[in-house]
Write an enzyme that holds these catalytic residues in place. Sequence first.
Site, short mmCIF file in Angstrom:
data_model
loop_
_atom_site.label_atom_id
_atom_site.label_comp_id
_atom_site.label_asym_id
_atom_site.label_seq_id
_atom_site.Cartn_x
_atom_site.Cartn_y
_atom_site.Cartn_z
N TYR A 105 41.88 48.23 31.06
CA TYR A 105 41.03 47.65 30.01
C TYR A 105 40.36 48.73 29.17
O TYR A 105 40.26 48.61 27.95
CB TYR A 105 39.96 46.73 30.62
CG TYR A 105 40.51 45.43 31.13
CD1 TYR A 105 41.06 44.50 30.24
CD2 TYR A 105 40.48 45.11 32.47
CE1 TYR A 105 41.57 43.29 30.70
CE2 TYR A 105 41.00 43.91 32.95
CZ TYR A 105 41.54 43.01 32.05
OH TYR A 105 42.05 41.82 32.51
N ARG A 145 28.18 26.62 31.13
CA ARG A 145 28.65 27.54 30.09
C ARG A 145 28.31 27.09 28.67
O ARG A 145 28.39 27.87 27.73
CB ARG A 145 30.16 27.77 30.24
CG ARG A 145 30.53 28.71 31.39
CD ARG A 145 30.30 30.19 31.05
NE ARG A 145 31.41 30.74 30.30
CZ ARG A 145 31.40 31.04 29.02
NH1 ARG A 145 30.30 30.84 28.31
NH2 ARG A 145 32.45 31.55 28.43
N ARG A 197 36.20 27.54 35.06
CA ARG A 197 36.25 26.49 34.05
C ARG A 197 36.93 25.20 34.44
O ARG A 197 36.83 24.21 33.72
CB ARG A 197 36.89 27.05 32.78
CG ARG A 197 35.92 27.90 31.98
CD ARG A 197 36.63 28.64 30.87
NE ARG A 197 37.56 29.58 31.45
CZ ARG A 197 38.21 30.50 30.74
NH1 ARG A 197 38.05 30.56 29.45
NH2 ARG A 197 39.04 31.33 31.34
N ARG A 237 39.05 32.87 41.83
CA ARG A 237 38.55 32.03 40.72
C ARG A 237 38.20 30.62 41.16
O ARG A 237 38.40 29.66 40.41
CB ARG A 237 39.57 31.96 39.58
CG ARG A 237 39.70 33.23 38.78
CD ARG A 237 38.56 33.35 37.76
NE ARG A 237 38.45 34.71 37.28
CZ ARG A 237 39.06 35.17 36.20
NH1 ARG A 237 39.78 34.38 35.46
NH2 ARG A 237 38.92 36.43 35.84
N ASP A 263 31.96 39.66 37.34
CA ASP A 263 33.22 40.03 36.70
C ASP A 263 33.48 41.52 36.97
O ASP A 263 32.52 42.28 37.16
CB ASP A 263 33.18 39.78 35.19
CG ASP A 263 34.59 39.79 34.61
OD1 ASP A 263 35.25 38.74 34.62
OD2 ASP A 263 35.06 40.88 34.19
O1 CP3 Z 1 35.31 32.61 41.59
C1 CP3 Z 1 35.64 33.81 41.43
O2 CP3 Z 1 36.79 34.24 41.63
C2 CP3 Z 1 34.57 34.82 41.11
C3 CP3 Z 1 34.40 35.19 39.78
C4 CP3 Z 1 35.29 36.20 39.07
C5 CP3 Z 1 35.32 36.23 37.65
N1 CP3 Z 1 36.04 37.32 37.28
C6 CP3 Z 1 34.62 35.30 36.75
C7 CP3 Z 1 35.23 35.03 35.43
C8 CP3 Z 1 36.08 37.24 39.53
C9 CP3 Z 1 36.41 37.63 40.96
C10 CP3 Z 1 36.54 37.94 38.39
C11 CP3 Z 1 37.35 39.18 38.44
C12 CP3 Z 1 38.16 39.54 37.27
N2 CP3 Z 1 37.78 39.59 35.95
C13 CP3 Z 1 39.48 40.04 37.34
C14 CP3 Z 1 40.25 40.23 38.61
C15 CP3 Z 1 40.79 38.95 39.11
C16 CP3 Z 1 41.97 38.41 38.36
O3 CP3 Z 1 41.85 37.30 37.85
O4 CP3 Z 1 42.99 39.11 38.30
C17 CP3 Z 1 39.90 40.33 36.04
C18 CP3 Z 1 41.26 40.85 35.63
C19 CP3 Z 1 38.81 40.05 35.17
C20 CP3 Z 1 38.77 40.22 33.69
C21 CP3 Z 1 38.60 38.90 33.05
N3 CP3 Z 1 37.39 38.25 32.94
C22 CP3 Z 1 39.59 38.03 32.51
C23 CP3 Z 1 41.05 38.36 32.42
C24 CP3 Z 1 38.95 36.85 32.09
C25 CP3 Z 1 39.58 35.60 31.54
C26 CP3 Z 1 39.50 35.42 30.07
C27 CP3 Z 1 39.79 33.98 29.66
O5 CP3 Z 1 38.97 33.41 28.94
O6 CP3 Z 1 40.82 33.43 30.05
C28 CP3 Z 1 37.58 37.03 32.37
C29 CP3 Z 1 36.52 36.03 32.14
C30 CP3 Z 1 36.08 35.34 33.39
N4 CP3 Z 1 35.60 35.96 34.50
C31 CP3 Z 1 36.03 33.93 33.60
C32 CP3 Z 1 35.48 33.74 34.88
C33 CP3 Z 1 35.16 32.44 35.58
C34 CP3 Z 1 36.48 32.89 32.58
C35 CP3 Z 1 35.53 31.82 32.32
C36 CP3 Z 1 34.41 32.06 31.38
O7 CP3 Z 1 34.54 32.73 30.33
O8 CP3 Z 1 33.35 31.47 31.69
#
Ligand code: CP3
Length: 355
Positions: free
Chosen positions: A149, A38, A29, A25, A74
């Site tokens: 999920y 965003r 954000r 990550r 994602d």
């Molecule tokens: O910089 C990086 O790491 C690359 C981008 C990345 C994202 N998601 C962008 C993202 C990666 C590698 C992921 C993988 C991902 N997505 C995982 C595995 C990694 C981990 O964190 O365990 C999982 C479980 C997801 C599912 C997911 N997507 C979750 C739990 C969330 C967060 C929800 C929240 O709002 O807290 C997301 C949304 C997400 N994916 C964001 C980002 C940067 C949040 C920011 C946004 O909504 O812009």
Amino acid sequence: MALPSTFLDACRRRPVTHTPVWYMRQAGRYQPEYRKIRESYSLVDICKTPELCMQVTKLPVDQLGVDAAILFSDIMIPVGAMGVEFDIQEHVGPVIASPIRTEADVARLHTFVPEESLPYVLETIRLLKANLSVPLIGFAGAPFTLASYLVEGRPSRDYVKTKQLMWSRPDLWFQLMDKLADSTIPYLRAQVAAGAAALQIFDSWVGSLAPEDFRTFVLPTMRRIFSALADLDVPLIYFGKDTAELLADFTETGATVIGVDWKIPLSEACRRVGREFAVQGNLDPVLLFAPWSAIEPRVRAIIDAGLRHSGFVFNLGHGVTHHNPPVDPAILQRLTAFVHEYSMERMGMEVAQHD
Ligand code: CP3
């Protein structure tokens, strides 16, 4: 010819002059620039717009000085290509329109041709390949974590429905795992063909399983995936949270780099993993909210342990935590520089001792 890379060398357990570092990550954000983007684009919009997606992927490389980029995407993107309608809800995570729980639900999932269904992902990788000074890590979610999920329909604390399916209908469970693997393999291969230099499979929630259940219900699928990627000759990283008791089993998956969370000392994780595998980790991501005086000794201890192992990549034990106020990007910048400098100093001392 590929550029020299400390990240790839460390993954391959080759000698390096400093410890390479990147952060799960690292794009997200906590960055003011990301928050600004965003305001006009959803997460999925960013993923579908190669120019913008490249920009977001590159931001942390330029700002923090990390040794690898991770594709901005994602784990749900390929699930969409399998015919699943989902939404990524702010502060919640992925939410599925109709959860997958019956035979008919599993039958409706279809595999896909990456070049046809997700051309924008591959186009982003090609752009990055031409514009990045460090290797790009491609990634996918692991079948268990994706299934969690799909079956629950949303993020879960205890995975009751997922485990229920696993134990009550093992036949259906394996059909689901197989379908997810059948999509994941070509998807990851296509990422490497487009220019990804390493792959990470995120099994974020697999640590909710007892080791026995991991071995029965997950390990066979992970072995199949990693063995189908072995000929690509790129580092294969396997990461999950809460996996201290699974680390020894992780070495049987075919992954070549094992990701470690922060709930186990890195020295103990290295012992469990053994010398045939590189390790990646494992600073508690919440330490990024602490004063530097609390962070530094923990980072030193991780590097000291990592340097005693063959093959070490510094990372957090999970992604950068989203919180208000957010992690200060300057802390990640300082941490990156410190990992580089301290590890170089330590390696210099070792060389001097052997002279
Ligand atoms: O910089 C990086 O790491 C690359 C981008 C990345 C994202 N998601 C962008 C993202 C990666 C590698 C992921 C993988 C991902 N997505 C995982 C595995 C990694 C981990 O964190 O365990 C999982 C479980 C997801 C599912 C997911 N997507 C979750 C739990 C969330 C967060 C929800 C929240 O709002 O807290 C997301 C949304 C997400 N994916 C964001 C980002 C940067 C949040 C920011 C946004 O909504 O812009």
